[in-house]
Design a protein around this motif. Structure first.
Motif, mmCIF file in Angstrom:
data_model
loop_
_atom_site.group_PDB
_atom_site.id
_atom_site.type_symbol
_atom_site.label_atom_id
_atom_site.label_comp_id
_atom_site.label_asym_id
_atom_site.label_seq_id
_atom_site.Cartn_x
_atom_site.Cartn_y
_atom_site.Cartn_z
ATOM 1 N N TRP A 53 0.873 -0.827 -0.288
ATOM 2 C CA TRP A 53 -0.261 -0.014 0.079
ATOM 3 C C TRP A 53 0.909 0.980 0.051
ATOM 4 C CZ3 TRP A 53 -5.063 -0.172 -1.223
ATOM 5 C CH2 TRP A 53 -6.075 -1.824 -1.117
ATOM 6 N N GLN A 54 0.400 2.503 -0.463
ATOM 7 C CA GLN A 54 1.028 3.484 -0.629
ATOM 8 C C GLN A 54 -0.061 4.699 -0.370
ATOM 9 O OE1 GLN A 54 4.604 3.798 -2.312
ATOM 10 N NE2 GLN A 54 5.344 1.582 -1.961
ATOM 11 N N LEU A 55 0.299 6.380 -0.622
ATOM 12 C CA LEU A 55 -0.454 6.977 -0.449
ATOM 13 C C LEU A 55 0.275 7.570 -1.525
ATOM 14 C CD1 LEU A 55 -2.775 8.627 0.702
ATOM 15 C CD2 LEU A 55 -0.976 9.606 1.966
ATOM 16 N N CYS A 56 -0.103 8.805 -3.123
ATOM 17 C CA CYS A 56 0.548 8.766 -4.079
ATOM 18 C C CYS A 56 -0.422 10.095 -4.087
ATOM 19 C CB CYS A 56 0.046 8.395 -4.684
ATOM 20 S SG CYS A 56 0.330 6.783 -4.835
ATOM 21 N N ASP A 57 0.064 10.674 -4.740
ATOM 22 C CA ASP A 57 -0.286 12.095 -5.573
ATOM 23 C C ASP A 57 0.308 11.985 -6.645
ATOM 24 O OD1 ASP A 57 2.420 12.956 -5.406
ATOM 25 O OD2 ASP A 57 2.511 14.428 -4.086
ATOM 26 N N ALA A 58 -0.178 13.189 -7.394
ATOM 27 C CA ALA A 58 0.355 13.330 -8.783
ATOM 28 C C ALA A 58 1.287 12.903 -9.475
ATOM 29 C CB ALA A 58 -0.203 14.811 -8.992
ATOM 30 N N ASP A 59 2.322 13.418 -8.687
ATOM 31 C CA ASP A 59 3.728 12.728 -9.045
ATOM 32 C C ASP A 59 4.132 11.803 -8.468
ATOM 33 O OD1 ASP A 59 4.284 15.772 -9.933
ATOM 34 O OD2 ASP A 59 4.516 16.440 -7.831
ATOM 35 N N GLY A 60 3.455 11.245 -8.359
ATOM 36 C CA GLY A 60 3.997 9.576 -7.837
ATOM 37 C C GLY A 60 3.801 8.942 -6.418
ATOM 38 N N PRO A 61 4.219 7.927 -5.265
ATOM 39 C CA PRO A 61 3.916 7.964 -3.616
ATOM 40 C C PRO A 61 4.780 8.934 -3.115
ATOM 41 C CG PRO A 61 5.201 6.039 -5.768
ATOM 42 C CD PRO A 61 5.240 7.171 -6.721
ATOM 43 N N VAL A 62 3.821 8.718 -2.503
ATOM 44 C CA VAL A 62 4.482 10.234 -1.340
ATOM 45 C C VAL A 62 5.193 9.331 0.157
ATOM 46 C CG1 VAL A 62 3.689 12.010 0.773
ATOM 47 C CG2 VAL A 62 2.951 12.030 -2.026
ATOM 48 N N LEU A 63 4.400 8.152 0.843
ATOM 49 C CA LEU A 63 4.385 7.281 1.448
ATOM 50 C C LEU A 63 4.366 5.956 1.556
ATOM 51 C CD1 LEU A 63 3.620 8.622 4.662
ATOM 52 C CD2 LEU A 63 2.288 8.949 3.041
ATOM 53 N N PRO A 64 5.315 5.171 1.534
ATOM 54 C CA PRO A 64 4.549 3.918 2.068
ATOM 55 C C PRO A 64 3.295 3.541 3.562
ATOM 56 C CG PRO A 64 6.647 3.690 2.852
ATOM 57 C CD PRO A 64 6.152 5.008 1.929
ATOM 58 N N ILE A 65 2.209 2.462 3.231
ATOM 59 C CA ILE A 65 1.666 2.942 4.468
ATOM 60 C C ILE A 65 2.429 1.042 5.237
ATOM 61 C CG2 ILE A 65 -0.883 2.094 5.012
ATOM 62 C CD1 ILE A 65 -0.209 5.044 3.710
ATOM 63 N N PRO A 66 2.808 1.699 6.445
ATOM 64 C CA PRO A 66 3.183 0.505 7.450
ATOM 65 C C PRO A 66 1.798 0.263 7.868
ATOM 66 C CG PRO A 66 3.660 2.919 7.817
ATOM 67 C CD PRO A 66 2.903 3.044 6.812
ATOM 68 N N LEU A 67 1.795 -1.296 7.678
ATOM 69 C CA LEU A 67 0.529 -2.030 7.967
ATOM 70 C C LEU A 67 0.744 -2.532 10.007
ATOM 71 C CD1 LEU A 67 -0.977 -3.492 5.309
ATOM 72 C CD2 LEU A 67 -1.560 -1.651 6.669
ATOM 73 N N PHE A 82 -3.154 0.618 10.083
ATOM 74 C CA PHE A 82 -2.124 1.836 9.910
ATOM 75 C C PHE A 82 -2.685 3.067 10.737
ATOM 76 C CE2 PHE A 82 -5.454 2.209 6.604
ATOM 77 C CZ PHE A 82 -5.575 3.371 6.157
ATOM 78 N N SER A 83 -1.993 4.022 10.539
ATOM 79 C CA SER A 83 -2.183 5.154 10.926
ATOM 80 C C SER A 83 -0.887 6.285 10.468
ATOM 81 C CB SER A 83 -2.153 5.966 12.479
ATOM 82 O OG SER A 83 -2.336 7.358 12.625
ATOM 83 N N VAL A 84 -1.307 7.353 9.925
ATOM 84 C CA VAL A 84 -0.144 8.011 9.106
ATOM 85 C C VAL A 84 -0.453 9.670 8.632
ATOM 86 C CG1 VAL A 84 1.082 6.042 7.534
ATOM 87 C CG2 VAL A 84 -0.453 7.453 6.493
ATOM 88 N N SER A 85 0.132 9.920 8.606
ATOM 89 C CA SER A 85 0.061 11.437 8.054
ATOM 90 C C SER A 85 1.463 12.081 6.901
ATOM 91 C CB SER A 85 0.709 12.783 9.582
ATOM 92 O OG SER A 85 2.286 12.783 9.954
ATOM 93 N N VAL A 86 0.211 13.017 6.905
ATOM 94 C CA VAL A 86 1.126 13.870 5.669
ATOM 95 C C VAL A 86 0.565 15.058 5.521
ATOM 96 C CG1 VAL A 86 0.799 11.850 4.020
ATOM 97 C CG2 VAL A 86 -0.993 13.764 3.933
ATOM 98 N N PRO A 87 1.489 16.847 5.095
ATOM 99 C CA PRO A 87 1.433 17.835 5.641
ATOM 100 C C PRO A 87 -0.149 18.635 5.205
ATOM 101 C CG PRO A 87 3.291 17.747 4.693
ATOM 102 C CD PRO A 87 3.124 15.994 4.394
ATOM 103 N N ASP A 88 -0.286 19.313 5.627
ATOM 104 C CA ASP A 88 -2.040 19.433 5.249
ATOM 105 C C ASP A 88 -1.370 20.428 3.675
ATOM 106 O OD1 ASP A 88 -5.051 19.970 5.090
ATOM 107 O OD2 ASP A 88 -4.663 22.109 5.926
#
Length: 828
Positions: A53-67, A82-88
């Protein structure tokens, strides 16, 4: 004034704006339970089936999702949380495993505006509370007011810590009556490997006249009953009637065995002590345990232990093993407490070692057989007595080791707990809430911390080899690079090959001293006080210590810190003085003068007010006297002076040439690995500013730079000091995590960085992080930031004239940026 308030409100929102909305379902692959906005970050949580699992934006992967979390109840087998955070503002985002794709959206702008408006009245109230403190600070410049102002403004982020109680040690010790006698009830089932030690400790360590009713519950281990017969016979030969051995014809379980013994104990009018066969009592234990029974309302007393639910040390309801001898060593500290001070009301007693008042025992003469073979029965018994007006108290002045689970196997214990908890929930539906309130208030915070420090002093968790001396750090509560370094150092200390624990004595908070104990796999155990003598008492059990001064900025009496450190340090102890800044060389820890200018290292006779130390009563201390106090500490034979760059080494050695041979240069490791970034495809990219920015970090330089004609577009990845507002053209990202830097640089079109500090930094994590991205980095010819930039191929060091003001520095910075990225109208 308006821009300052706007900046302050932005910081308030970053701490206090919390919104949440549900996330998308992913069919049988998972569920995003919530997308929550907390300040300037989006937190995304839920459950997923295993996959890449990955969290992606228009440019590609932002960060992997650690389970890496347990999934909620009701999810399919194999699911993980899981629980992850990214800048708003990162987005649009997609959660995907390469097959399933789910769009992730945070709270809408409409909800955000409504929430911001709702927080305005609270912010206004915070301003009103803070105004008197601000006025006092402007008049006195007392640094101890800073954390109180931050707290009043709703900006204090330090986790709460209870106030430590010095009364725990106060008062004369009561003498038990000469005729005092106790009846011990000891149920036994198997656990033969521990049984002889348990009972021999009773014989050696009980400091009152005693009799014992021992119930052998038809153990399956054939060694138990014959050994008990011999042991009882030997005791009765020396003291007739000392031990009564009851042998069950069939296994009755814990409750049946205890009830049989309690029925016999009621024949006497003595306090009864229920003692498990896996409880190892320390010397002189019994008089301390029964001391609170002098209060007729007290029905039961439970000691502190390594495994005793609400009286567990180091943390509530967290059982931890002890190495041989640790229990007795911890109890020597408990024995120093007043036996009637610090008593705390408990939701229930804990039956592994529990003193019972005979009058209350007659009102509830046994445990309820509905609880089968055991677990939860003492909760039911305690609740019945509480309904009659009884109290159940904890005795901080006694620590009893509990090996836990020796009578029942751990698997059977879990089954019994689950079954009996259902009974308790039906009978006492509010009991769970009472326990949570007890944990939240923690009236045992002071003894729990004191005994946990004693635990750490004896080596914390068991280890195969002798541990290094226990480190004690003096640090501030202001965050920043020094705090990030300390967090990493604490993690290293708590490793099996380290000391196993560490103590932080933190200054700059709501109270002068915050004592924190860090242990593996546990949150910090902490408490606060204004009382230095109490701090010394807490740390007294640490016989082998290594004292490390990290940073004392923010202390209300900084001129007194060398004496405090001197009192904590003893001959033979390790001593390190770290130069995360230059506080030991000047109260102005950046070495800047009162007008914020760098004029070189101030001489000892410097009269600039920035280099004169304040005191708690307003008295001043000259720079020469300030340095003399710190020099006395640094000159101790064990002292080592640790710097993090050659630039800072030169400054320290220049002030204290006689100590130059003691200076060790230890450059930091980066706090995160950052990838090299590709510059944006534009001839005039944004100029990024990395880190939280205040006056010493170049905030006034940025304000002048932003107002220059043709200035580069500025983006601050971090926060800024609201006392020095920037023009609206400057983007301020707010809070960030280091792994966010690449995505933030791409989003904002950053093609170069500047570290605009106007003081000679001692290392500058942000300079090294900016250099690691491979983008050009612009910095002034000062300190460690210039040293790092000069060594890197993408570093650009900008020379400044002596005593350059912020406008001149901004102009020099603009010229360097224009040389790298010529403006469109520049001559070809």
């Amino acid at each position: 004034m308006i821009p300052r308030l706007q900046g302050l409100f932005a910081r308030y929102l970053a701490q206090n704006l919390h919104l949440s909305c549900p996330g998308p379902a992913l069919g049988d692959r998972g569920q995003v339970a919530a997308v929550a906005l907390r300040g300037s970050r989006l937190w995304i949580s839920g459950w997923l089936m295993p996959g890449n699992w990955q969290l992606c934006d228009a440019d590609g992967p932002v960060l992997p999702i650690p389970l890496d979390m347990a999934a909620p109840d009701g999810t399919p087998a194999g699911a993980r949380g899981f629980s992850v955070s990214v800048p708003d503002g990162t987005g649009p985002l997609v959660l995907t495993d390469g097959v399933v794709r789910a769009p992730i959206a945070g709270p809408s702008e409409k909800l955000r505006r409504r929430a911001r408006r709702a927080l305005m009245p609270r912010f206004a109230l915070c301003l009103a509370r803070a105004t008197p403190l601000v006025l006092r600070f402007l008049k006195s410049h007392d640094p101890s007011l800073r954390p109180r102002i931050r707290k009043a403004l709703g900006l204090w982020v330090e986790p709460p810590a209870g106030r430590l109680d010095p009364a725990l040690w106060d008062g004369p010790r009561p003498t038990p009556p000469a005729a005092a006698r106790v009846t011990l009830v000891v149920p036994v089932f198997n656990a033969f490997d521990l049984l002889p030690e348990t009972l021999e400790r009773v014989v050696r360590h009980t400091d009152l006249d005693w009799r014992a009713i021992v119930v052998e519950d038809c153990s399956t281990d054939a060694r138990v009953r014959p050994w008990l017969r011999d042991w009882a016979a030997a005791r009765n030969a020396a003291h007739p009637g000392r031990v009564r051995l009851l042998e069950n014809a069939a296994n009755l379980g814990f409750i049946g065995s205890v009830n049989r013994a309690l029925a016999e104990a009621l024949a006497w009018d003595d306090p009864v002590i229920l003692l498990n066969s896996d409880a190892l009592v320390p010397p002189n234990w019994a008089s301390r345990l029964i001391a609170p029974l002098g209060d007729p309302q007290v029905a039961s007393v439970t000691p502190m232990s390594n495994d005793a639910e609400n009286t567990s040390v180091p943390l509530v309801s967290r059982a931890r093993p002890l190495a041989p001898g640790q229990g007795d060593a911890i109890d020597t500290v408990a024995a120093g407490f007043h036996p009637l001070a610090g008593l705390a009301d408990l939701p229930c007693g804990v039956g592994f070692c529990m003193a019972i008042a005979p009058d209350w025992l007659r009102k509830a003469p046994g445990f309820d057989p509905a609880f089968g073979r055991g677990y939860g029965e003492e909760v039911d018994w305690s609740c019945r007595l509480r309904a009659m007006g009884a109290r159940h108290v904890a005795q901080p002045a006694l620590f009893v080791e509990h090996r836990g689970g020796a009578s029942f196997g751990s698997a059977e214990k879990r089954r019994l707990i689950e079954t009996n908890n259902r009974i308790l929930q039906r009978r006492y539906p509010d009991f769970g809430l009472e326990v949570q309130r007890f944990i939240a208030a923690d009236p045992l915070a002071t003894p729990r911390l004191a005994l946990a420090i004693a635990w750490a002093a004896t080596g914390a968790d068991p280890a195969p080899a002798p541990r290094p001396a226990l480190p004690i750090y003096l640090a501030h509560a202001l965050g920043g690079g020094a705090d990030h370094w300390l967090a990493r150092r604490l993690a290293e200390d708590c490793r099996p090959e380290g000391a196993g624990a560490a103590i932080v004595l933190r200054v700059g908070g709501p109270r002068r001293w915050r004592v924190e104990l860090h242990l593996p796999d546990l949150p910090p155990i902490s408490g606060e006080t204004e009382d230095l003598d109490l701090v010394m008492r807490l740390l007294a059990p640490v016989a082998r210590r290594k004292l490390v001064y990290s940073c004392g900025v923010g202390d209300p009496d900084p001129a007194g810190l060398p004496a405090v450190l001197g009192a904590l340090h003893r001959p033979g102890d390790g001593l390190e003085i770290l130069f995360h800044d230059y506080f030991p060389l000047s109260p102005a820890f950046t070495l800047l003068d009162a007008d914020g200018r760098w004029r070189g290292v101030p001489a000892a006779d410097c009269a600039d007010p920035a280099h004169r130390a304040p005191g708690p009563q307003g008295q001043g201390l000259s720079l020469a006297d300030w340095r003399a106090r710190w020099h006395d500490l640094a000159a101790r034979p064990e002292a080592r002076l640790v710097v993090f760059s050659q630039a800072s080494r030169a400054i320290v050695a220049g002030v204290w040439p006689d100590l130059a041979g003691r200076i060790e240069t230890r450059p930091h490791r980066l706090l995160a690995d950052l990838p090299r970034l590709s510059p944006p495809a534009t001839p005039r990219p944004a100029l990024g500013v990395l880190g939280n920015i205040n006056q010493a970090k170049g905030l006034e330089v940025l304000a002048h730079l932003a107002r220059l004609p043709g200035a580069p577009r500025l983006v601050v990845i971090g926060n800024t000091d609201p006392r020095h507002p920037l023009p609206a053209s400057v983007t301020v990202q707010g809070d960030y995590a280091r792994p966010d830097i690449p995505a933030l640089a791409r989003r904002h079109g950053i093609g170069a960085w500047t570290i605009p500090s106007v003081w000679p930094e001692t290392f500058s994590f942000t300079t090294h992080e900016a250099l690691a991205t491979g983008l050009p980095v612009l910095t002034f010819d000062l300190g460690a930031q210039a040293e790092a930039a000069a060594r890197a191929p993408n570093g650009h060091v900008i020379a400044l004239p002596p005593e350059a003001d912020p406008a001149q520095a901004a102009a020099a910075l603009a010229r360097q940026f224009d040389a790298l990225f010529p403006p469109p109208d520049a001559p070809g």
